[in-house]
Design a protein around this motif. Structure first.
Motif, PDB file in Angstrom:
ATOM      1  N   GLU A 154       0.828  -1.213   0.000  1.00  0.00           N
ATOM      2  CA  GLU A 154       0.000   0.000   0.000  1.00  0.00           C
ATOM      3  C   GLU A 154       0.861   1.261   0.000  1.00  0.00           C
ATOM      4  O   GLU A 154       0.588   2.216  -0.725  1.00  0.00           O
ATOM      5  N   TRP A 155       1.885   1.244   0.865  1.00  0.00           N
ATOM      6  CA  TRP A 155       2.770   2.405   0.955  1.00  0.00           C
ATOM      7  C   TRP A 155       3.454   2.648  -0.394  1.00  0.00           C
ATOM      8  O   TRP A 155       3.557   3.779  -0.857  1.00  0.00           O
ATOM      9  N   LEU A 156       3.894   1.559  -1.026  1.00  0.00           N
ATOM     10  CA  LEU A 156       4.597   1.654  -2.306  1.00  0.00           C
ATOM     11  C   LEU A 156       3.693   2.264  -3.382  1.00  0.00           C
ATOM     12  O   LEU A 156       4.100   3.177  -4.112  1.00  0.00           O
ATOM     13  N   ASP A 157       2.458   1.792  -3.452  1.00  0.00           N
ATOM     14  CA  ASP A 157       1.511   2.329  -4.443  1.00  0.00           C
ATOM     15  C   ASP A 157       1.274   3.818  -4.208  1.00  0.00           C
ATOM     16  O   ASP A 157       1.237   4.612  -5.146  1.00  0.00           O
ATOM     17  N   GLN A 158       1.124   4.192  -2.940  1.00  0.00           N
ATOM     18  CA  GLN A 158       0.887   5.593  -2.597  1.00  0.00           C
ATOM     19  C   GLN A 158       2.092   6.454  -2.996  1.00  0.00           C
ATOM     20  O   GLN A 158       1.942   7.555  -3.523  1.00  0.00           O
ATOM     21  N   ALA A 159       3.297   5.919  -2.731  1.00  0.00           N
ATOM     22  CA  ALA A 159       4.508   6.686  -3.034  1.00  0.00           C
ATOM     23  C   ALA A 159       4.625   6.930  -4.541  1.00  0.00           C
ATOM     24  O   ALA A 159       4.912   8.050  -4.982  1.00  0.00           O
ATOM     25  N   PHE A 160       4.394   5.906  -5.342  1.00  0.00           N
ATOM     26  CA  PHE A 160       4.443   6.108  -6.799  1.00  0.00           C
ATOM     27  C   PHE A 160       3.339   7.080  -7.232  1.00  0.00           C
ATOM     28  O   PHE A 160       3.557   7.925  -8.113  1.00  0.00           O
ATOM     29  N   ALA A 161       2.169   6.979  -6.603  1.00  0.00           N
ATOM     30  CA  ALA A 161       1.079   7.907  -6.941  1.00  0.00           C
ATOM     31  C   ALA A 161       1.475   9.337  -6.597  1.00  0.00           C
ATOM     32  O   ALA A 161       1.222  10.271  -7.365  1.00  0.00           O
ATOM     33  N   ASP A 162       2.121   9.523  -5.441  1.00  0.00           N
ATOM     34  CA  ASP A 162       2.534  10.872  -5.022  1.00  0.00           C
ATOM     35  C   ASP A 162       3.583  11.470  -5.967  1.00  0.00           C
ATOM     36  O   ASP A 162       3.702  12.692  -6.065  1.00  0.00           O
ATOM     37  N   ALA A 163       4.358  10.607  -6.616  1.00  0.00           N
ATOM     38  CA  ALA A 163       5.362  11.121  -7.568  1.00  0.00           C
ATOM     39  C   ALA A 163       4.702  11.616  -8.853  1.00  0.00           C
ATOM     40  O   ALA A 163       5.314  12.355  -9.624  1.00  0.00           O
ATOM     41  N   GLY A 164       3.471  11.221  -9.072  1.00  0.00           N
ATOM     42  CA  GLY A 164       2.734  11.674 -10.256  1.00  0.00           C
ATOM     43  C   GLY A 164       3.422  11.245 -11.538  1.00  0.00           C
ATOM     44  O   GLY A 164       3.829  10.088 -11.668  1.00  0.00           O
ATOM     45  N   ASN A 165       3.567  12.180 -12.455  1.00  0.00           N
ATOM     46  CA  ASN A 165       4.165  11.846 -13.755  1.00  0.00           C
ATOM     47  C   ASN A 165       5.677  11.969 -13.763  1.00  0.00           C
ATOM     48  O   ASN A 165       6.304  11.762 -14.801  1.00  0.00           O
ATOM     49  N   VAL A 166       6.261  12.344 -12.638  1.00  0.00           N
ATOM     50  CA  VAL A 166       7.710  12.544 -12.596  1.00  0.00           C
ATOM     51  C   VAL A 166       8.390  11.182 -12.474  1.00  0.00           C
ATOM     52  O   VAL A 166       8.048  10.387 -11.604  1.00  0.00           O
TER      53      VAL A 166
END
Ligand SMILES: Cc1cc2nc3c(=O)[nH]c(=O)nc-3n(C[C@H](O)[C@H](O)[C@H](O)COP(=O)(O)O)c2cc1C
Length: 332
Positions: A56-68
């Motif tokens: 869950e944390w991993l998915d959130q972290a990639f989501a927080d990075a957005g398109n970068v």
């Protein structure tokens, strides 16, 4: 603006298309998508801190990075217990996959098959050889000044010794230095030692982009380099089963001073549940005295909270100036 002032090109910046020869440490739970994306935007290579592994944390972290574009790092021995997490990270097309602390060989084939550059963080020459065997594109030589887990070799000798090994046996493999690098002096020194770039951890805790409670930032600013210690306290407190040889450099908070050298008592079932709850409560609220703040000796050189872009611009400008003037200073 900061972007334009940066000008240190190395084999590493060219290979990865960067403006700054700086990678952010994949600090478990503290280096989220915001920090990793800020590092990439500032011209470096940003890594999410996958740590011990939590989907869950991993998915959130990639989501927080957005398109970068960002990469991801894991603690090798822990990832080996949940290999599905590696596939989850590789499915996000990370810019790089970093493995630290343990044998990278079992995970390396999946990373190579995905066409993702493998970065291995090592604490000894023997571990550097293992990283080469696993096909690492980049080796991070981590000295004991480093915050968080590490071994007992110092940065000043480990980096050139690994540089010599690479020159002799694998000249295309890139080398980064880690451990105690927080400003332009450290960046310049690392390049002089034969590194192609650096990995920064502790310095980036004192940025607004890190997922760090304010209490930790204040503690880092207030801590001198003398006030850290390599200890098993955070692992015994949390019940994490680290392999022998690794200790976690941490700020000597009250919690650490109470238990460092008394790890047996901390592990005692009569004590541990209470102290574990205290650790996590302090960690979540930023009450540094009642938890462990992992950070390196470099905290003594960190005097302000500043955005990643400013930290990088200052470090690169200072390093550039130092390297340009190195000959003059040596002759003086
Ligand atoms: C708070 C903190 C957490 C860390 N967590 C990890 C981690 O989960 N995985 C990892 O590979 N390295 C981790 N590290 C170590 C870094 O990768 C790196 O070696 C170190 O930060 C470099 O030294 P410096 O802190 O002096 O910059 C951590 C470091 C810190 C300070």
């Amino acid at each position: 603006l900061f972007h334009l002032t940066m000008a240190i090109a190395t084999r590493f910046t060219r290979r990865f298309g960067l403006d700054a020869p700086i990678v952010s440490a994949p600090m478990g739970m503290l280096a989220g998508g915001r920090l990793a994306a800020a590092v990439t935007r500032a011209g470096g290579l940003g890594l999410i801190g996958g740590g011990y592994g939590n989907a869950e944390w991993l998915d959130q972290a990639f989501a927080d990075a957005g398109n970068v574009p960002v990469g991801c790092g894991f603690i090798t021995w822990s990832l080996a217990r949940s290999p599905d997490l590696l596939d989850r990270a590789l499915a996000r097309a990370p810019t790089a996959l970093m493995l630290s602390f343990g044998d990278p060989a079992p995970m390396a084939p999946a990373i190579h098959a995905a066409g993702v550059p493998l970065i291995c963080q090592v604490q000894s020459v023997a571990l550097a050889r293992a990283a080469l065997d696993a096909g690492a594109a980049v080796i991070v030589a981590q000295g004991s000044e480093a915050g968080g887990h590490g071994g007992d070799r110092g940065t000043l000798t480990l980096v050139p010794e690994v540089a010599d090994l690479l020159a002799k046996t694998s000249p295309d493999t890139l080398l980064l230095a880690a451990g105690g690098i927080v400003d332009g002096r450290g960046v310049a020194a690392a390049l002089m030692l034969g590194a192609d770039g650096v990995l920064m951890g502790s310095r980036l805790l004192a940025t607004p982009e890190a997922d760090v409670p304010d209490g930790f930032r204040a503690t880092i600013l207030a801590t001198a380099g003398d006030e850290t210690v390599r200890t098993a306290v955070p692992d015994v407190a949390r019940g994490y089963d680290w392999p022998p040889g690794f200790l976690a450099r941490s700020i000597r908070t009250d919690f650490v001073d109470e238990w460092h050298g008394r790890e047996g008592a901390l592990a005692d079932p009569a004590t541990n549940p209470r102290e574990r709850a205290r650790y996590w409560a302090g960690f979540r609220s930023g009450d540094a005295a009642n938890t462990v703040v992992m950070a390196g000796e470099g905290v003594g050189l960190v005097h302000s909270v500043a955005p990643v872009a400013e930290v990088f611009a200052a470090a690169v400008a200072e390093a550039e100036q130092l390297l340009a003037g190195a000959e003059a200073r040596i002759r003086r």
